[in-house]
Design a protein around this motif. Structure first.
Motif, PDB file in Angstrom:
ATOM      1  N   VAL A   1      -6.679  -6.740   2.411  1.00 32.21           N
ATOM      2  CA  VAL A   1      -6.366  -7.373   1.136  1.00 32.21           C
ATOM      3  C   VAL A   1      -6.117  -8.863   1.355  1.00 32.21           C
ATOM      4  O   VAL A   1      -6.657  -9.695   0.647  1.00 32.21           O
ATOM      5  CB  VAL A   1      -5.145  -6.699   0.461  1.00 32.21           C
ATOM      6  CG1 VAL A   1      -4.785  -7.398  -0.836  1.00 32.21           C
ATOM      7  CG2 VAL A   1      -5.428  -5.214   0.225  1.00 32.21           C
TER       8      VAL A   1
ATOM      9  N   SER B   1       0.823  -1.204   0.000  1.00 33.15           N
ATOM     10  CA  SER B   1       0.000   0.000   0.000  1.00 33.15           C
ATOM     11  C   SER B   1       0.860   1.258   0.000  1.00 33.15           C
ATOM     12  O   SER B   1       0.609   2.200  -0.761  1.00 33.15           O
ATOM     13  CB  SER B   1      -0.931  -0.006   1.219  1.00 33.15           C
ATOM     14  OG  SER B   1      -1.756   1.132   1.232  1.00 33.15           O
TER      15      SER B   1
ATOM     16  N   TYR C   1      -8.534   1.252   6.874  1.00 34.23           N
ATOM     17  CA  TYR C   1      -7.893   0.395   5.886  1.00 34.23           C
ATOM     18  C   TYR C   1      -8.903  -0.573   5.270  1.00 34.23           C
ATOM     19  O   TYR C   1     -10.008  -0.768   5.781  1.00 34.23           O
ATOM     20  CB  TYR C   1      -6.759  -0.411   6.535  1.00 34.23           C
ATOM     21  CG  TYR C   1      -7.266  -1.364   7.600  1.00 34.23           C
ATOM     22  CD1 TYR C   1      -7.519  -2.705   7.296  1.00 34.23           C
ATOM     23  CD2 TYR C   1      -7.511  -0.933   8.891  1.00 34.23           C
ATOM     24  CE1 TYR C   1      -7.998  -3.575   8.264  1.00 34.23           C
ATOM     25  CE2 TYR C   1      -7.994  -1.793   9.859  1.00 34.23           C
ATOM     26  CZ  TYR C   1      -8.237  -3.113   9.544  1.00 34.23           C
ATOM     27  OH  TYR C   1      -8.728  -3.966  10.497  1.00 34.23           O
TER      28      TYR C   1
ATOM     29  N   LYS D   1       2.543   2.386  -3.293  1.00 41.94           N
ATOM     30  CA  LYS D   1       1.716   3.069  -4.299  1.00 41.94           C
ATOM     31  C   LYS D   1       1.854   4.581  -4.218  1.00 41.94           C
ATOM     32  O   LYS D   1       1.473   5.292  -5.142  1.00 41.94           O
ATOM     33  CB  LYS D   1       0.244   2.683  -4.118  1.00 41.94           C
ATOM     34  CG  LYS D   1      -0.041   1.237  -4.443  1.00 41.94           C
ATOM     35  CD  LYS D   1      -1.503   0.912  -4.225  1.00 41.94           C
ATOM     36  CE  LYS D   1      -1.766  -0.556  -4.518  1.00 41.94           C
ATOM     37  NZ  LYS D   1      -3.168  -0.911  -4.293  1.00 41.94           N
TER      38      LYS D   1
ATOM     39  N   GLU E   1      -4.626  -2.266   2.727  1.00 42.89           N
ATOM     40  CA  GLU E   1      -4.605  -1.060   1.909  1.00 42.89           C
ATOM     41  C   GLU E   1      -4.936   0.098   2.843  1.00 42.89           C
ATOM     42  O   GLU E   1      -6.073   0.246   3.279  1.00 42.89           O
ATOM     43  CB  GLU E   1      -5.640  -1.188   0.795  1.00 42.89           C
ATOM     44  CG  GLU E   1      -5.611  -0.057  -0.191  1.00 42.89           C
ATOM     45  CD  GLU E   1      -6.593  -0.314  -1.315  1.00 42.89           C
ATOM     46  OE1 GLU E   1      -7.769   0.060  -1.163  1.00 42.89           O
ATOM     47  OE2 GLU E   1      -6.171  -0.903  -2.329  1.00 42.89           O
TER      48      GLU E   1
END
Length: 176
Positions: free
Chosen positions: A114, A47, A111, A50, A130
């Motif tokens: 995932v 996460s 969050y 990114k 995430e």
């Protein structure tokens, strides 16, 4: 999409300096929270890679941003954050004042899970999350993580110790 929230109680590890700079751990690895979830090392890595701006919110309310996180990183201990409360925003001034006074002392992450698996006690081992936001909150879910303001008044230590004793008793009762 509905976000989950995980609260963190970090003791003296989160501080406010200069009236608006806040830093510390928003999540700690390997410690089950009151819901039985445990964040595992590496859970935030994908996460954070990114490069998305993680929001600083008041009590998980997306309509109440109160600052900006300038640094968000994962280390061996957990998720460390450093940012600025925006004191030109009314709620940011209020947050700075409440944290400095010790009235607000929790951090919580927002969050989406995932990857996770069940542990032998029915809780979840969260291996990939995430991350969307880190909030200042009144009641953290992870009792080992709280905000401590600069110049924290030691007179409140007995109250923190009492709260910790109650939490220890609750854990023992839950274990059967």
């Amino acid at each position: 999409m509905s976000l989950e929230h995980k609260f963190c109680h970090v003791g003296a590890d989160v501080t406010v300096t200069d009236g608006s700079v806040i830093s510390g751990y928003a999540s700690l690895f390997g410690l089950p929270d009151q819901g039985g979830d445990t964040v595992m090392p590496g859970a935030y890595r994908a996460s954070l890679a990114k490069g998305r701006q993680i929001k600083m919110l008041w009590q998980h309310d997306p309509a109440q941003p109160i600052g900006v996180w300038d640094e968000v990183r994962e280390d061996d201990r957990g998720l460390w954050v450093k940012g600025r409360l925006l004191t030109d925003v009314a709620k940011g001034r209020e947050a700075a004042s409440l944290v400095s006074a010790g009235a607000i002392d929790g951090l919580s992450i927002g969050y989406r899970t995932v990857k996770a698996q069940k542990d032998d006690k029915g809780g979840r081992l969260l291996s990939q999350l995430e991350l969307w936001e880190v909030s200042l909150v009144t009641f953290p879910m992870l009792p080992d993580a709280r905000v401590a303001a600069k110049g924290d008044d030691p007179t409140y230590a007995p109250l923190r110790e009492l709260a910790a004793a109650f939490e220890d008793a609750r854990r023992l009762m839950a274990m059967g």
